[in-house]
Design a protein around this motif. Structure first.
Motif: not given
Length: 662
Positions: A452-460
């Motif tokens: 999830k944190t990996d996905q949020l970092i990419r979304t940012a």
């Protein structure tokens, strides 16, 4: 082949028809199967693990060049008694720094043609050794275009046969007579460096503290095979590049703290003039003693006047940072970080910090930009300054290039050849169970939390600007830097304010999460490995960085009976007084796993002129009684699948289900 059922071929026919475009005949498919089967039976390539480089580009580049001592070991094996120690040292230095060493040799050597003849023969032997575990095809792809044919001839001819030795000598003599020896030596040395390390794993924290994170990123972006597991300092820079102003302020503050303006100004073209002007206007009469940079770890080129200006800039951006962070804390109450808003706990008249009923005297009491009635409001000048710095970060082409590289080759974790790599932690409860972390109203833990944190970092970074989803992800980048439940941080607080303004040891203490104690237990490591789909066993490990191993105090990098390895030993000069060494690297080759402990690197110049290599001590973590082959690796599993598909394609050709093409 005999086990392939007609039904399975019919079921996979569409895929096999697509595959036939790459292998249009029985001969093509058969040749590829033979090639892949041969690769499976080669020794596995050498994996090289580094972490917490923190901008120390000279030491980083040297460790890449010498393969953590692998080149020296090869030279010792090949020329054990044939060369003197001084000659072996000279050869190693030439391999590490060919252009620079050639200049020195040409200025000193009287019989240059003889030197060329001897050295080229030596380099051919080293190159034959390091290329022996690869297919000819893989070596060919690594060769420099202009010398590809000649190097192939030299590598694949045996000097044992007297006729072949004469052939090799003629090639080398011709290289010298056509005045191509220098270029050829450089090409051979670079090839040896490249073939010594098959793949490079950076387990986080490329950025901050040292002067050359941008130089490290330049090296990585051109490297032949690497991956990165993001560390908290990398994520901070990624947050800054995503437009998070609190992350931008933190990046600049850390650069000022270590007197490191080179990465921002020279590396990324960030314009610090507006900050310097604002700092001089606002803090012109303030000595800013508390904010003096750690000059012991800076580049040593700053005079007293410059140091004072850096201190003023340091204080200015620190106060701005606290205000920007407070805005995120108010905007995101779900982060649970209200307790980190501390500017309203200052008695500005008395110069006292009041916290949980206790009073602490402040080390610095000059706050010209803070309104005690509304301490978190940016002044008009501060707001204008934040806008200018924000634009400078967003418009940096070099920063954009490096961030793309970090995103393309990076992630929160990696599973590779039964090793689980992540920079910091997987948050745990006191009983060893996975800590449940709420993100946007939903619970995540263990493997899912890192996903999830990996996905949020990419979304940012890549998300559609102005949407609530992207806005949340951009704010979360700051939480990942200093949030209690962030796997990249995992402490109760980041005591930045307390360290600058209070200095009380108890207040400055940052309590690490339970992970950092429980990772010493084999049972915990096994549970984490299983959570990430790795079967615990004698060759399965967790590899971490993040927390420097205090070797001076007897701490060991190998934990939980060898199941977990912490390879942060102080690459950063700022940590070396604590660790007593200058970093660990890990080398995983076909014979086993080796931990290499390094002494401080003197300098590139001394390495070239005096042959001063990094002094390294190698510890055997694990030895394989049988040499590990490609078939025993993750890559081998992929190749086995490809072979199975090709065998189905062969069967389809022979059954007439797919026609061969011209």
């Amino acid at each position: 082949m005999g086990n392939i059922s007609p039904e399975s071929i019919v079921n996979d026919l569409r895929y096999l028809q697509l595959l036939s475009r790459s292998f249009p005949t029985i001969a093509d498919a058969s040749t590829e199967i033979i090639n892949l089967e041969a690769i499976l039976n080669l020794p596995k390539g050498t994996e090289h693990f580094l972490t917490d480089i923190h901008g120390e580009y000279e030491a980083f580049q040297h460790v890449l060049k010498n393969g953590s001592g692998a080149v020296k070991r090869k030279v010792n094996e090949i020329f054990a008694h044939a060369l003197r120690e001084s000659e072996k040292k000279e050869l190693c230095t030439l391999i590490y720094y060919p252009e620079e060493k050639l200049r020195l040799i040409k200025a000193q050597e009287k019989e240059l043609d003889d030197w060329y003849q001897i050295t080229l023969n030596q380099l051919v032997k080293v190159c034959q050794n390091v290329s022996s575990k690869y297919t000819r095809s893989k070596v060919r792809k690594a060769l420099p275009g202009e010398f590809s044919y000649i190097i192939q001839e030299l590598l694949h001819e045996s000097s044992v046969d007297p006729n072949k030795q004469a052939y090799i000598n003629v090639i080398i003599s011709t290289i010298i007579s056509t005045r191509r020896a220098d270029d050829f030596i450089v090409a051979m040395c670079n090839l040896i460096q490249r073939l010594t390390i098959d793949s490079l794993h950076i387990v986080g924290d490329i950025y901050d503290r040292g002067p050359g994170a941008h130089i490290i990123m330049d090296t990585l972006c051109d490297y032949h095979n690497f991956d990165i597991q993001w560390g908290n300092h990398d994520i901070l820079w990624m947050g800054a590049a995503s437009g998070n102003d609190a992350c931008i302020a933190n990046v600049i503050r850390l650069s000022m703290r270590y007197g490191n303006l080179a990465t921002l100004e020279d590396g990324y073209g960030i314009n610090l003039l507006p900050l310097a002007t604002f700092a001089m206007d606002t803090y012109g009469d303030d000595p800013c003693t508390v904010f003096m940079p750690k000059t012991d770890f800076s580049d040593g080129q700053h005079n007293e006047k410059t140091l004072k200006l850096i201190a003023q800039m340091h204080k200015a951006i620190t106060v701005i940072q606290f205000k920007l962070e407070a805005a995120i804390i108010d905007r995101r109450p779900e982060f649970g970080m209200q307790g980190r808003k501390l500017l309203d706990k200052i008695d500005y008249k008395r110069g006292i910090f009041v916290y949980e009923g206790k009073e602490y005297p402040l080390r610095d009491m000059n706050f010209p930009t803070i309104d005690p009635a509304n301490p978190y409001r940016l002044t008009d000048e501060e707001e204008e300054l934040v806008g200018k710095i924000h634009a400078s970060f967003m418009n940096s082409e070099k920063l954009r290039k490096h961030m793309r590289c970090l995103y393309t080759y990076g992630g929160m974790y990696l599973v590779c050849n039964s090793n689980l790599l992540y920079h910091a932690s997987v948050p745990l409860n006191e009983d060893g169970s996975f800590r449940h972390v709420v993100i946007n109203g939903k619970e995540y833990w263990g493997h899912k939390l890192l996903q999830k944190t990996d996905q949020l970092i990419r979304t940012a970074y890549f998300g559609e600007e102005g949407t609530s989803r992207t806005d949340f992800a951009v704010d979360y980048m700051w939480y990942l830097w200093c949030g209690p439940d962030a796997p990249s941080f995992d402490k109760d607080k980041m005591a930045t304010f307390e360290r600058y303004f209070v200095g009380d040891k108890d207040l400055c203490k940052e309590t690490k999460g339970h992970y950092y104690t429980l990772r010493n237990e084999a049972e915990t490591c096994d549970r984490i490995l299983l959570e990430f789909g790795v079967t615990p066993g004698p060759h399965s490990h967790i590899i971490n960085g993040h927390v420097p191993v205090k070797t001076l105090k007897g701490e060991k990098p190998v934990k939980a009976g060898g199941k977990l390895l912490v390879i942060d030993g102080g690459f950063s000069k700022a940590y070396q007084p604590e660790t007593g060494i200058a970093g660990y690297t890990l080398v995983y080759h076909s014979h086993g796993l080796q931990l290499v402990q390094h002494e401080p690197f003197q300098s590139r110049q001394k390495a070239i002129e005096e042959g001063l290599d990094i002094k390294s001590t190698t510890f055997l973590v694990e030895f394989n009684s049988q040499r590990m082959m490609v078939k025993d690796t993750d890559k081998g599993a992929e190749l086995v699948t490809q072979i199975a598909d090709l065998e189905k394609l062969l069967a389809a050709y022979r059954m007439g289900l797919i026609k061969e093409k011209e």
